[in-house]
Design an enzyme around this catalytic site. Structure first.
Site, short mmCIF file in Angstrom:
data_model
loop_
_atom_site.label_atom_id
_atom_site.label_comp_id
_atom_site.label_asym_id
_atom_site.label_seq_id
_atom_site.Cartn_x
_atom_site.Cartn_y
_atom_site.Cartn_z
N GLU A 59 -7.96 53.24 17.09
CA GLU A 59 -7.47 54.10 16.01
C GLU A 59 -7.09 55.49 16.52
O GLU A 59 -7.31 56.51 15.85
CB GLU A 59 -8.48 54.17 14.86
CG GLU A 59 -7.78 54.30 13.51
CD GLU A 59 -8.67 54.08 12.30
OE1 GLU A 59 -8.83 55.02 11.51
OE2 GLU A 59 -9.18 52.94 12.13
N TYR A 98 3.28 54.09 10.38
CA TYR A 98 1.87 54.26 10.76
C TYR A 98 1.64 53.59 12.12
O TYR A 98 1.89 52.40 12.30
CB TYR A 98 0.95 53.64 9.71
CG TYR A 98 -0.52 53.72 10.07
CD1 TYR A 98 -1.24 54.87 9.79
CD2 TYR A 98 -1.14 52.65 10.71
CE1 TYR A 98 -2.58 54.94 10.13
CE2 TYR A 98 -2.48 52.73 11.05
CZ TYR A 98 -3.20 53.86 10.76
OH TYR A 98 -4.52 53.95 11.11
N GLU A 100 -0.93 53.31 15.82
CA GLU A 100 -2.20 53.53 16.51
C GLU A 100 -2.05 53.12 17.97
O GLU A 100 -1.10 52.42 18.33
CB GLU A 100 -3.33 52.69 15.89
CG GLU A 100 -3.74 53.07 14.49
CD GLU A 100 -4.87 52.19 13.98
OE1 GLU A 100 -5.49 51.46 14.79
OE2 GLU A 100 -5.13 52.23 12.77
N HIS A 152 -7.69 45.62 16.75
CA HIS A 152 -8.01 46.31 15.50
C HIS A 152 -7.16 45.67 14.41
O HIS A 152 -5.95 45.86 14.37
CB HIS A 152 -7.73 47.82 15.60
CG HIS A 152 -8.04 48.55 14.33
ND1 HIS A 152 -7.45 49.74 13.99
CD2 HIS A 152 -8.89 48.25 13.31
CE1 HIS A 152 -7.93 50.15 12.82
NE2 HIS A 152 -8.80 49.25 12.39
N ASP A 186 -12.51 46.32 16.51
CA ASP A 186 -12.78 46.35 15.08
C ASP A 186 -12.03 45.19 14.45
O ASP A 186 -10.87 45.31 14.09
CB ASP A 186 -12.34 47.70 14.48
CG ASP A 186 -12.49 47.74 12.97
OD1 ASP A 186 -13.09 46.81 12.41
OD2 ASP A 186 -12.00 48.71 12.36
N ASP A 231 -17.30 45.19 13.62
CA ASP A 231 -16.97 45.31 15.05
C ASP A 231 -17.66 44.21 15.84
O ASP A 231 -18.87 43.99 15.67
CB ASP A 231 -17.39 46.69 15.55
CG ASP A 231 -16.72 47.80 14.76
OD1 ASP A 231 -15.69 48.31 15.23
OD2 ASP A 231 -17.21 48.15 13.66
N HIS A 271 -17.54 53.99 11.89
CA HIS A 271 -18.01 52.83 12.65
C HIS A 271 -19.00 53.26 13.72
O HIS A 271 -18.85 54.33 14.31
CB HIS A 271 -16.85 52.13 13.37
CG HIS A 271 -15.90 51.43 12.46
ND1 HIS A 271 -15.85 50.06 12.35
CD2 HIS A 271 -14.95 51.89 11.60
CE1 HIS A 271 -14.91 49.71 11.48
NE2 HIS A 271 -14.35 50.82 11.02
#
Length: 302
Positions: A59, A98, A100, A152, A186, A231, A271
């Site tokens: 992230e 968006y 990451e 993720h 994750d 996770d 997390h």
């Protein structure tokens, strides 16, 4: 002589423990410019990374490529005994605006990067953020090389994304002919995102050759109001499964470890990291000798 033997044994155990390789996975919630400016949060993040020999960070939201160089400064600025970190990082991943990144931070004395590639799934387009697959070499551990596949997921599609990791495994094997795999990240693999009835549709779970190190009843979330095993760490390959240090796999509760309030912990992430250790070559060899000796003694008695 009898007094020195216990001390020598303790020293050997300490050396083997130090040589064991600690691997960690951490979703550092919305890791961008705002968090970078939060000194308290950054201090905790650096502490968490320093516990690990190889750390997967997720992230990362960094359009200017500032996060990892800044972490290198903090990790290597006052490095003792020549311990230096390096990193590899994926491109910015995501279907829309968006984006990451995945990043691996590692101690250069202990591991090196042999190769890496971004898994392509344009045809199926299952992954929200395709796995950035990295092949590591580790001269001091029983397993000399292994591949890490990070993931993720998007919560709503986590069942399909986790299942698709079985196809990533096949693809990596075809390209590199490797045997030892670590899938971690994750996965959002808990609570309502992966209900109990959904596990039968996930090949990573139904195939017993994939070994899950983080159990379904673990809690990898910081908030007291939730208890979900989002996770995960999953292994494939008999050699790497046999090399796991017993009881080293689990969740690192940094809130408890660093005596933070829930509010302070949430400034770091929502997390907790997950982790495990791989045995050093010496410890693994000694363990095999010990087992062999016990078998011989048992055979002699019979």
């Amino acid at each position: 002589m009898s007094q020195t033997r216990p001390s020598l044994l303790l020293l050997l155990l300490a050396i083997h423990g130090a040589l064991a390789l600690k691997l960690c996975s951490f979703n550092v919630r919305s890791f961008g410019e705002s968090k970078k400016q939060n000194q308290n949060a950054m201090d905790v993040i650096v502490k968490i990374i320093k516990r690990c020999d190889l750390m997967l960070l997720m992230e990362i939201k960094d359009s200017h490529n500032r996060i990892c160089p800044m972490l290198m400064e903090k990790l290597n600025g006052n490095s003792r005994r020549g311990t230096t970190y390096n990193y590899v990082i994926s491109s910015r991943l995501g279907r829309n605006t968006y984006k990451e990144q995945y990043a691996f931070l590692y101690k250069e004395k202990l591991v090196t990067v042999k190769d890496n590639y971004l898994f392509h799934d344009e045809d199926a387009d299952v992954f929200s953020r395709e796995p950035y697959v990295v092949w590591f070499q580790s001269p001091h551990t029983a397993v000399k090389d292994f591949v890490i596949v990070p993931l993720h997921t998007t919560p709503e599609t986590s069942v399909k994304e986790i299942d698709e990791l079985a196809d990533v495994y096949t693809d990596v094997q075809r390209q590199w002919k490797v045997a030892n795999f670590i899938f971690m990240g994750d996965f959002n693999a808990g609570c309502s995102y992966v209900p109990k009835k959904a596990w039968k549709n996930i090949r990573l779970r139904t195939d017993p050759k994939f070994v899950w190190l983080i159990a379904d009843d673990e809690d990898t979330t910081v908030k007291k109001s939730t208890s979900c095993a989002y996770d995960r760490i999953v292994l494939r390959g008999q050699e790497i499964v046999n090399s796991v240090v017993p009881n080293s796999n689990g969740v690192f509760d940094f809130q408890k470890a660093y005596q933070l309030s829930e509010e302070q912990a949430l400034e770091v992430s929502d997390h907790f990291p997950v982790e495990f250790k791989l045995q050093s070559e010496r410890a693994f060899t000694n363990n095999k000798k010990s087992v062999s000796l016990k078998k011989k003694k048992k055979a002699n008695r019979s």
